[in-house]
Design a protein around this motif. Structure first.
Motif, PDB file in Angstrom:
ATOM      1  N   LYS A   1       1.202  -1.499  -0.031  1.00  0.00           N
ATOM      2  CA  LYS A   1      -0.232   0.541   0.041  1.00  0.00           C
ATOM      3  C   LYS A   1       1.141   1.337   0.084  1.00  0.00           C
ATOM      4  O   LYS A   1       1.830   1.240   0.653  1.00  0.00           O
ATOM      5  CB  LYS A   1      -0.733   0.158   0.731  1.00  0.00           C
ATOM      6  CG  LYS A   1      -1.928  -0.611   1.502  1.00  0.00           C
ATOM      7  CD  LYS A   1      -3.100  -0.582   2.254  1.00  0.00           C
ATOM      8  CE  LYS A   1      -2.347  -0.591   3.437  1.00  0.00           C
ATOM      9  NZ  LYS A   1      -3.468  -0.673   4.802  1.00  0.00           N
ATOM     10  N   LYS A   2       0.427   2.312  -0.840  1.00  0.00           N
ATOM     11  CA  LYS A   2       1.229   3.390  -0.755  1.00  0.00           C
ATOM     12  C   LYS A   2      -0.119   4.851  -0.038  1.00  0.00           C
ATOM     13  O   LYS A   2      -0.467   4.425  -0.492  1.00  0.00           O
ATOM     14  CB  LYS A   2       2.046   3.298  -2.388  1.00  0.00           C
ATOM     15  CG  LYS A   2       2.765   2.392  -2.451  1.00  0.00           C
ATOM     16  CD  LYS A   2       3.155   2.438  -4.249  1.00  0.00           C
ATOM     17  CE  LYS A   2       4.048   0.706  -4.065  1.00  0.00           C
ATOM     18  NZ  LYS A   2       4.373   1.059  -6.210  1.00  0.00           N
ATOM     19  N   TYR A   3       0.442   5.553  -0.049  1.00  0.00           N
ATOM     20  CA  TYR A   3       0.539   6.701   0.087  1.00  0.00           C
ATOM     21  C   TYR A   3       1.299   8.358  -0.425  1.00  0.00           C
ATOM     22  O   TYR A   3       2.226   7.853  -0.493  1.00  0.00           O
ATOM     23  CB  TYR A   3      -0.075   7.140   1.711  1.00  0.00           C
ATOM     24  CG  TYR A   3      -0.200   8.629   1.974  1.00  0.00           C
ATOM     25  CD1 TYR A   3       0.595   9.534   2.567  1.00  0.00           C
ATOM     26  CD2 TYR A   3      -1.396   9.025   1.896  1.00  0.00           C
ATOM     27  CE1 TYR A   3       0.283  10.574   2.590  1.00  0.00           C
ATOM     28  CE2 TYR A   3      -1.856  10.447   2.333  1.00  0.00           C
ATOM     29  CZ  TYR A   3      -0.989  11.090   2.735  1.00  0.00           C
ATOM     30  OH  TYR A   3      -1.280  12.604   2.893  1.00  0.00           O
ATOM     31  N   TYR A   4       0.883   8.914  -0.494  1.00  0.00           N
ATOM     32  CA  TYR A   4       1.405  10.572  -1.051  1.00  0.00           C
ATOM     33  C   TYR A   4       0.926  11.894  -0.439  1.00  0.00           C
ATOM     34  O   TYR A   4      -0.684  11.594  -0.958  1.00  0.00           O
ATOM     35  CB  TYR A   4       1.735  10.434  -2.434  1.00  0.00           C
ATOM     36  CG  TYR A   4       2.057   9.116  -3.773  1.00  0.00           C
ATOM     37  CD1 TYR A   4       1.500   8.224  -4.119  1.00  0.00           C
ATOM     38  CD2 TYR A   4       3.398   9.104  -3.432  1.00  0.00           C
ATOM     39  CE1 TYR A   4       2.134   7.209  -4.393  1.00  0.00           C
ATOM     40  CE2 TYR A   4       3.900   8.344  -3.857  1.00  0.00           C
ATOM     41  CZ  TYR A   4       3.554   6.835  -4.353  1.00  0.00           C
ATOM     42  OH  TYR A   4       4.575   6.324  -4.499  1.00  0.00           O
ATOM     43  N   ALA A   5       1.358  12.452  -0.151  1.00  0.00           N
ATOM     44  CA  ALA A   5       0.931  13.700  -0.381  1.00  0.00           C
ATOM     45  C   ALA A   5       0.799  14.428  -0.763  1.00  0.00           C
ATOM     46  O   ALA A   5       1.446  14.690  -2.177  1.00  0.00           O
ATOM     47  CB  ALA A   5       2.268  14.733   1.217  1.00  0.00           C
ATOM     48  N   ASP A   6      -0.186  15.583  -0.643  1.00  0.00           N
ATOM     49  CA  ASP A   6      -0.993  15.962  -2.417  1.00  0.00           C
ATOM     50  C   ASP A   6       0.145  16.941  -2.433  1.00  0.00           C
ATOM     51  O   ASP A   6       0.562  17.264  -4.295  1.00  0.00           O
ATOM     52  CB  ASP A   6      -1.957  17.126  -1.910  1.00  0.00           C
ATOM     53  CG  ASP A   6      -2.916  16.890  -2.019  1.00  0.00           C
ATOM     54  OD1 ASP A   6      -4.025  16.982  -1.014  1.00  0.00           O
ATOM     55  OD2 ASP A   6      -3.359  15.378  -2.040  1.00  0.00           O
ATOM     56  N   SER A   7       1.263  17.157  -2.158  1.00  0.00           N
ATOM     57  CA  SER A   7       2.162  17.948  -2.498  1.00  0.00           C
ATOM     58  C   SER A   7       3.304  17.339  -3.458  1.00  0.00           C
ATOM     59  O   SER A   7       4.046  18.261  -4.591  1.00  0.00           O
ATOM     60  CB  SER A   7       2.889  18.561  -1.545  1.00  0.00           C
ATOM     61  OG  SER A   7       3.695  17.931  -0.453  1.00  0.00           O
ATOM     62  N   VAL A   8       3.192  15.797  -3.615  1.00  0.00           N
ATOM     63  CA  VAL A   8       4.208  15.251  -4.215  1.00  0.00           C
ATOM     64  C   VAL A   8       2.732  14.097  -5.544  1.00  0.00           C
ATOM     65  O   VAL A   8       3.829  13.879  -5.726  1.00  0.00           O
ATOM     66  CB  VAL A   8       5.535  14.814  -3.209  1.00  0.00           C
ATOM     67  CG1 VAL A   8       5.913  15.280  -2.465  1.00  0.00           C
ATOM     68  CG2 VAL A   8       4.608  13.514  -2.895  1.00  0.00           C
ATOM     69  N   LYS A   9       2.387  14.520  -5.319  1.00  0.00           N
ATOM     70  CA  LYS A   9       1.392  12.946  -5.791  1.00  0.00           C
ATOM     71  C   LYS A   9       1.520  13.471  -7.750  1.00  0.00           C
ATOM     72  O   LYS A   9       0.897  14.749  -7.662  1.00  0.00           O
ATOM     73  CB  LYS A   9      -0.063  13.486  -5.295  1.00  0.00           C
ATOM     74  CG  LYS A   9      -0.996  12.082  -5.914  1.00  0.00           C
ATOM     75  CD  LYS A   9      -2.634  12.079  -5.116  1.00  0.00           C
ATOM     76  CE  LYS A   9      -2.559  11.781  -4.007  1.00  0.00           C
ATOM     77  NZ  LYS A   9      -3.805  12.444  -3.421  1.00  0.00           N
ATOM     78  N   GLY A  10       1.775  12.119  -8.149  1.00  0.00           N
ATOM     79  CA  GLY A  10       2.338  12.805  -9.142  1.00  0.00           C
ATOM     80  C   GLY A  10       3.872  12.969 -10.112  1.00  0.00           C
ATOM     81  O   GLY A  10       3.351  12.481 -11.526  1.00  0.00           O
ATOM     82  N   ARG A  11       3.944  13.167  -9.064  1.00  0.00           N
ATOM     83  CA  ARG A  11       5.342  13.387  -9.272  1.00  0.00           C
ATOM     84  C   ARG A  11       6.749  12.204  -8.403  1.00  0.00           C
ATOM     85  O   ARG A  11       7.652  12.438  -9.493  1.00  0.00           O
ATOM     86  CB  ARG A  11       6.584  15.059  -8.806  1.00  0.00           C
ATOM     87  CG  ARG A  11       4.743  16.057  -9.498  1.00  0.00           C
ATOM     88  CD  ARG A  11       5.335  17.390  -9.051  1.00  0.00           C
ATOM     89  NE  ARG A  11       5.432  17.676  -7.522  1.00  0.00           N
ATOM     90  CZ  ARG A  11       6.648  18.230  -6.916  1.00  0.00           C
ATOM     91  NH1 ARG A  11       7.997  18.165  -8.140  1.00  0.00           N
ATOM     92  NH2 ARG A  11       6.559  18.470  -5.978  1.00  0.00           N
ATOM     93  N   PHE A  12       6.640  12.033  -7.069  1.00  0.00           N
ATOM     94  CA  PHE A  12       7.194  11.256  -6.621  1.00  0.00           C
ATOM     95  C   PHE A  12       6.190   9.769  -6.846  1.00  0.00           C
ATOM     96  O   PHE A  12       4.969   9.904  -6.570  1.00  0.00           O
ATOM     97  CB  PHE A  12       6.907  11.442  -5.090  1.00  0.00           C
ATOM     98  CG  PHE A  12       7.865  12.940  -5.103  1.00  0.00           C
ATOM     99  CD1 PHE A  12       7.896  14.042  -6.096  1.00  0.00           C
ATOM    100  CD2 PHE A  12       8.430  12.874  -3.890  1.00  0.00           C
ATOM    101  CE1 PHE A  12       8.803  15.101  -5.928  1.00  0.00           C
ATOM    102  CE2 PHE A  12       8.992  14.875  -3.252  1.00  0.00           C
ATOM    103  CZ  PHE A  12       9.229  15.438  -4.303  1.00  0.00           C
ATOM    104  N   THR A  13       7.448   8.551  -6.735  1.00  0.00           N
ATOM    105  CA  THR A  13       6.723   7.517  -6.308  1.00  0.00           C
ATOM    106  C   THR A  13       7.582   6.309  -5.827  1.00  0.00           C
ATOM    107  O   THR A  13       8.758   6.748  -6.109  1.00  0.00           O
ATOM    108  CB  THR A  13       7.240   6.698  -8.069  1.00  0.00           C
ATOM    109  OG1 THR A  13       5.921   7.295  -9.087  1.00  0.00           O
ATOM    110  CG2 THR A  13       6.354   5.274  -7.443  1.00  0.00           C
ATOM    111  N   ILE A  14       6.892   6.088  -4.920  1.00  0.00           N
ATOM    112  CA  ILE A  14       8.275   5.353  -3.798  1.00  0.00           C
ATOM    113  C   ILE A  14       7.601   3.506  -4.079  1.00  0.00           C
ATOM    114  O   ILE A  14       6.346   3.267  -4.604  1.00  0.00           O
ATOM    115  CB  ILE A  14       7.135   5.386  -2.355  1.00  0.00           C
ATOM    116  CG1 ILE A  14       8.184   4.737  -1.082  1.00  0.00           C
ATOM    117  CG2 ILE A  14       5.351   5.159  -2.193  1.00  0.00           C
ATOM    118  CD1 ILE A  14       7.822   4.968   0.313  1.00  0.00           C
TER     119      ILE A  14
END
Length: 122
Positions: free
Chosen positions: A56-69
């Protein structure tokens, strides 16, 4: 428990960078690994986390669409691929591990790496 973050550096706006967190001393699959960052003069911000067991992965709005974990379980390593970097992404990036929570509540993360510095020039 040890976490070793690496891969930071200087990059131009719009560039990419991958930072990594190598974990040791605990059962990797039982943990969530998160990335937090702290910019100069600002509070620490949780930006992404991954539950190793179920991916499961979570991204903050500030990085969503640009960062990938992502995680490489064979190497006990979590990567954060950062694309389209902006000057606002300039910060020290910390990885942290928790077996108590999947999410971005900082107080539940008991184990922290030393941080790796990312600087994005305009």
């Amino acid at each position: 428990v040890q976490l070793q973050a690496s891969g930071g550096g200087l990059v131009q706006t719009g560039g990419s960078l991958r930072i990594s967190c190598v974990a040791s001393g605990f059962t990797f699959e039982e943990y969530a690994i998160a990335w937090f960052r702290q910019a100069p003069g600002k509070e620490r911000e949780g930006i992404s986390c991954i539950s190793i067991r179920d991916d499961k992965k979570y991204y903050a709005d500030s990085v969503k669409g640009r960062f990938t974990i992502s995680s490489d379980n064979a190497k006990n390593t979590v990567h954060l691929e950062m694309n389209n970097l902006k000057p606002d992404d300039t910060a020290v990036y910390y990885c942290a591990a928790s077996n108590r929570i999947y999410g971005m509540i900082e107080s539940f993360y008991d184990n922290w790496g030393q941080g790796t510095e990312v600087t994005v020039s305009s």
